[in-house]
Structure formats: C-alpha cells, structure tokens
Design a protein around this motif. Sequence first.
Motif, PDB file in Angstrom:
ATOM      1  N   GLU A 264      -9.180 -14.145   0.026  1.00 49.80           N
ATOM      2  CA  GLU A 264      -8.059 -14.911  -0.061  1.00 49.80           C
ATOM      3  C   GLU A 264      -6.694 -14.233  -0.160  1.00 49.80           C
ATOM      4  O   GLU A 264      -5.592 -14.642   0.230  1.00 49.80           O
ATOM      5  CB  GLU A 264      -8.062 -16.195  -0.739  1.00 49.80           C
ATOM      6  N   GLU A 265      -6.830 -13.194  -1.069  1.00 48.28           N
ATOM      7  CA  GLU A 265      -5.650 -12.431  -1.406  1.00 48.28           C
ATOM      8  C   GLU A 265      -5.366 -11.179  -0.736  1.00 48.28           C
ATOM      9  O   GLU A 265      -4.329 -10.362  -0.804  1.00 48.28           O
ATOM     10  CB  GLU A 265      -5.877 -11.876  -2.896  1.00 48.28           C
ATOM     11  N   VAL A 266      -6.271 -10.779   0.466  1.00 48.87           N
ATOM     12  CA  VAL A 266      -6.091  -9.560   1.273  1.00 48.87           C
ATOM     13  C   VAL A 266      -4.889  -9.797   2.296  1.00 48.87           C
ATOM     14  O   VAL A 266      -5.001 -10.542   3.214  1.00 48.87           O
ATOM     15  CB  VAL A 266      -7.177  -9.179   1.900  1.00 48.87           C
ATOM     16  N   PRO A 267      -3.740  -9.213   2.404  1.00 52.35           N
ATOM     17  CA  PRO A 267      -2.817  -9.242   3.256  1.00 52.35           C
ATOM     18  C   PRO A 267      -3.262  -8.550   4.734  1.00 52.35           C
ATOM     19  O   PRO A 267      -3.849  -7.657   4.661  1.00 52.35           O
ATOM     20  CB  PRO A 267      -1.521  -8.327   2.751  1.00 52.35           C
ATOM     21  N   ASP A 268      -2.478  -9.171   5.668  1.00 50.69           N
ATOM     22  CA  ASP A 268      -2.877  -8.550   6.976  1.00 50.69           C
ATOM     23  C   ASP A 268      -2.709  -7.161   6.848  1.00 50.69           C
ATOM     24  O   ASP A 268      -1.493  -6.654   6.387  1.00 50.69           O
ATOM     25  CB  ASP A 268      -1.884  -9.163   8.177  1.00 50.69           C
ATOM     26  N   GLY A 269      -3.272  -6.285   7.594  1.00 48.48           N
ATOM     27  CA  GLY A 269      -3.248  -4.823   7.753  1.00 48.48           C
ATOM     28  C   GLY A 269      -3.380  -3.820   6.539  1.00 48.48           C
ATOM     29  O   GLY A 269      -3.116  -2.886   6.297  1.00 48.48           O
ATOM     30  N   ALA A 270      -3.896  -4.706   5.247  1.00 44.75           N
ATOM     31  CA  ALA A 270      -3.927  -3.874   4.117  1.00 44.75           C
ATOM     32  C   ALA A 270      -5.416  -3.429   4.172  1.00 44.75           C
ATOM     33  O   ALA A 270      -6.395  -3.902   3.339  1.00 44.75           O
ATOM     34  CB  ALA A 270      -3.870  -4.784   2.995  1.00 44.75           C
ATOM     35  N   THR A 271      -5.523  -2.301   4.758  1.00 46.78           N
ATOM     36  CA  THR A 271      -6.955  -1.782   4.777  1.00 46.78           C
ATOM     37  C   THR A 271      -7.474  -1.032   3.795  1.00 46.78           C
ATOM     38  O   THR A 271      -8.698  -0.577   3.464  1.00 46.78           O
ATOM     39  CB  THR A 271      -7.063  -0.954   6.341  1.00 46.78           C
ATOM     40  N   GLU A 272      -6.707  -0.891   2.672  1.00 50.12           N
ATOM     41  CA  GLU A 272      -6.969  -0.304   1.632  1.00 50.12           C
ATOM     42  C   GLU A 272      -7.861  -1.370   0.802  1.00 50.12           C
ATOM     43  O   GLU A 272      -8.877  -0.812  -0.160  1.00 50.12           O
ATOM     44  CB  GLU A 272      -6.001  -0.215   0.463  1.00 50.12           C
ATOM     45  N   PHE A 273      -8.297  -2.705   1.215  1.00 46.94           N
ATOM     46  CA  PHE A 273      -9.085  -3.346   0.728  1.00 46.94           C
ATOM     47  C   PHE A 273     -10.552  -3.385   1.644  1.00 46.94           C
ATOM     48  O   PHE A 273     -11.401  -4.277   1.335  1.00 46.94           O
ATOM     49  CB  PHE A 273      -8.617  -4.862   0.952  1.00 46.94           C
ATOM     50  N   ALA A 399      -6.795  -0.236  -3.888  1.00 47.06           N
ATOM     51  CA  ALA A 399      -6.554  -1.676  -3.573  1.00 47.06           C
ATOM     52  C   ALA A 399      -6.021  -2.103  -4.836  1.00 47.06           C
ATOM     53  O   ALA A 399      -5.548  -3.358  -4.947  1.00 47.06           O
ATOM     54  CB  ALA A 399      -7.770  -2.271  -3.566  1.00 47.06           C
ATOM     55  N   TYR A 400      -5.868  -1.490  -5.718  1.00 43.83           N
ATOM     56  CA  TYR A 400      -5.444  -1.941  -7.117  1.00 43.83           C
ATOM     57  C   TYR A 400      -3.976  -1.669  -7.375  1.00 43.83           C
ATOM     58  O   TYR A 400      -3.488  -2.111  -8.556  1.00 43.83           O
ATOM     59  CB  TYR A 400      -6.434  -1.393  -8.469  1.00 43.83           C
ATOM     60  N   THR A 401      -3.215  -0.784  -6.624  1.00 40.51           N
ATOM     61  CA  THR A 401      -1.830  -0.662  -7.121  1.00 40.51           C
ATOM     62  C   THR A 401      -0.970  -1.985  -7.289  1.00 40.51           C
ATOM     63  O   THR A 401      -1.061  -2.926  -6.732  1.00 40.51           O
ATOM     64  CB  THR A 401      -1.334  -0.200  -5.650  1.00 40.51           C
ATOM     65  N   GLY A 402      -0.424  -1.638  -8.462  1.00 36.11           N
ATOM     66  CA  GLY A 402       0.474  -2.733  -8.880  1.00 36.11           C
ATOM     67  C   GLY A 402      -0.107  -3.750  -9.592  1.00 36.11           C
ATOM     68  O   GLY A 402       0.578  -4.583 -10.416  1.00 36.11           O
ATOM     69  N   ARG A 403      -1.504  -3.728  -9.953  1.00 33.50           N
ATOM     70  CA  ARG A 403      -1.922  -4.697 -10.762  1.00 33.50           C
ATOM     71  C   ARG A 403      -2.065  -4.271 -12.332  1.00 33.50           C
ATOM     72  O   ARG A 403      -2.250  -3.211 -12.665  1.00 33.50           O
ATOM     73  CB  ARG A 403      -3.452  -4.925 -10.412  1.00 33.50           C
ATOM     74  N   THR A 404      -1.864  -5.212 -13.236  1.00 32.03           N
ATOM     75  CA  THR A 404      -1.835  -5.002 -14.564  1.00 32.03           C
ATOM     76  C   THR A 404      -3.455  -5.178 -15.160  1.00 32.03           C
ATOM     77  O   THR A 404      -3.847  -6.445 -14.872  1.00 32.03           O
ATOM     78  CB  THR A 404      -1.085  -5.910 -15.313  1.00 32.03           C
TER      79      THR A 404
END
Length: 437
Positions: A264-273, A399-404
């Motif tokens: 549910e949280e994967v943005p369009d085009g975010a293929t790092e996921f 895929a974890y960029t910006g996560r705390t």
Amino acid sequence: MLRSRRVITPDGERPAAIAVSGGTITAVLPYDAPVPAGARLVDTGADAVLPGLVDTHVHINDPGRTEWEGFASATRAAVAGGVTTLVDMPLNSIPPTTTVGHLRTKQATARPRVHTDTGFWGGAVPDNTAELRPLHDAGVLGFKCFLSPSGVEEFPELDPAALERATAAIASFDGLLIVHAEDPAHLTGQRPGPRYPDFLASRPPAAEHSAVARLIGTARRLDARVHILHLSSASALPLIARARAEGVRITAETCPHFLALTAEEVPDGATEFKCCPPIREAANRDALWTGLADGTLDAVVSDHSPCATALKTGDFASAWGGISSLQLGLPVVWTEARRRGHTLADVARWMAHGPARLAGLDRKGAIAPGHDADFAVLAPDATFTVDPVRLHHRNRITAYTGRTLHGVVRSTWLRGERAAVDGVPAGPTGRLIERSA
C-alpha cells in the motif's frame, strides 16, 4: 572480556560477562565476575550484546558483475550493520557457482577482500547434476535453484523433471536444496509499467503456494532436505507447518522488507521496492509475523540483491528486482519487532541462530561457550534516519531512505576483535568458511 547489562544468550537476556580467548567464547559469566589477570575489559553499559548476525542470503555478484556489488563493498556494509557471517548466492556473478572450478574462482576473488566470515552456496541448474556431489565435497553449504526464470541467462530454472533429478542427487548425500519458489504457470508475464499494483498482480500468492506444494511433495517422496527462500506469501505458511508436522524436512525464511514494508505504501515508479517475490499487503505482513512467532518461519535474512543504479528504471517490468538492505536489516527488523512486543532474544533467534543452523555453521549464531566470539553491540532505544550516503554497499539505493529506525549498531566484533565501530569498518579480516564435515 566483554561485559553488558544486556547480553542476549540462547537462554534469553541477562547481565553477563563474556570471556574470550583465541577468538572463541570460553565462558558466559555473571556480570560482576572478576577480570582475569592480563585480560582487557570492554564494558558496553546499557548497550545490548547480540550474537553477530548470520545472513545466509546475499547476492555479491563478484566477479563478473562487480559494478553491481563486490565482496569488499558488500562485506563492509554487512559488518557495519552487525553481520559477522554471510553466505553468497551462486548467481549474478560470472561465472555462477555451478562447478568446483567456478567455486574456486569465487573464493579466490573473495579471500583478500572480505570483512565478514563468508561461505558459499552452490547452484543447481539443468545441466550440472554431475557437479553437485563434487561441489558438496568442496565445501559449499547447499544448493540453490529457481523454479521460475532467475533473470540471468547463465542460471536457468529447473523444470519439474530437472528438479526431480537435482533433488534426488542432493538427497543421496543428505545435502540441502534451497529454492526460489514461484511457479511460472502462475506468473502472468504482463508488462506492469510504473504502477506497483500492476506488478503485484503479475506475481500472485498462488505462484508461491503452488511452488511450495510441489516442493513439499518432492521432499516427502525423496526424503530430501529443502528450504524455501524469501517467503513472501503468508498463504503458504499452513502448508509448511503441516508438512513439517508430518515429518517432511522443510524449513523457510523471510526477509526484512516483507516484515516492514507494505504494498500500500509503494509509490508509482519507485522500483527500489521491486523484488521477486514481491512485497505484499499489510495483512499479509502481519501473517508473516505470526509465522515467525509460532516457529513456522526459521530465519530472517536480507536477500540483498543490488544492481547498478541505471537498472532501477521507473518501470516495474524492466527494472532489476532486488532490495538492498544488508547494512540495515537489524534495525529494520528490530523497529518492527519491538512495536509488536518481541524481544531482542527473538531477533537474535531469527537473524543469528536460525540462519546459522540452516547453513550448518555450528560455531556461529549464539553467545555460548565454544562459539566464535562474534558480536553485534546495539543501542536498542537509539534512533537514526536512513541516509544512503552512510551506506557501504556499492550502489546506494535503498527502499528505506528517509525512514527513522530504532537500533544503532555501535560496534561489531569478529572472533573477539572489533570489525567495525560506529558504522566504520576496520580492515578485511574475514575468513572463508566451508561446510562442516
């Protein structure tokens, strides 16, 4: 001697002092045990001491695709994240680890570069059945195969007949077959484009469910040891639990990204996921946690599968499938585990003891006498925000960029010596390891 108020032993967490000699744990003593004459004491205070993590699912790609990842960069990332032992997958390097000669090439490439102790899986492909016993005798820890296309032409998948041949050959010497379990009959082959829901639909849970059912039948018929890699679909968990209760020798693992991320949280085009099998919905994630808690899942490992930055295009059909997380696995899992009421002892069981047992590494994965003095010193309540600049793997996509995340690895110890401090690795002091006789 290493001392902490929070030492994670096979019996749980307690204050303790760990005596080390010659790179081996000699005793786990009461916290206030006297320091032997001439010994040095390192007191980690409130920071927890876990067994060094064992990651049995790492794609290093070296030699041949070193621009994707190499032994030096991968093992630097590993040791910075508390991993002291890893096992390299047999594909994505050129040559793949499908013959003894190819294994020796891989070992020669790795030997001067590794910061962690490093072992190797062999590969089972359609034309190398005669190579399986020689690879076993040469020290590989088991054999990986695919049931669907691997993504690289030099490592083809096994069709049902080839799977039968390979499994029978490996069972004849009681080896271990580890399997990428997706049934190609259930993979739609559609071009997903940039929308993640379309990609997810192209690799449905039925693909994993069907493949796991086939493997259970094969393992039962041949009395073989089989292991399910990177289980994504929780629908297969009851099959695995039932088969194991019936005496089938089957184990299974999952990965940090399946336990922490959701479709549910994967943005369009975010293929790092993008990974295969894919990250599924939140309800599926919750069911995987249940499988960990009840013991159906035996291990949590990274499936670190990096690539050159240019291969992570914005199209889920053409982008390389793999999530880079080798340095982040411990805090990713701990962040989610603590929220769900699990303990550091649980995390050590899933990420150190379980993988070590899977690979037959009887000196790894536990803080206990006779084991290697491999430790991850963790500040469990400290937090940090993931910044790719601080990662050591070659192509700093994650895929974890910006996560705390909770859990800062303060130091990593390999056979009683510091291998990394505050995310900065020391020299490459790792050794190559082989299957125990």
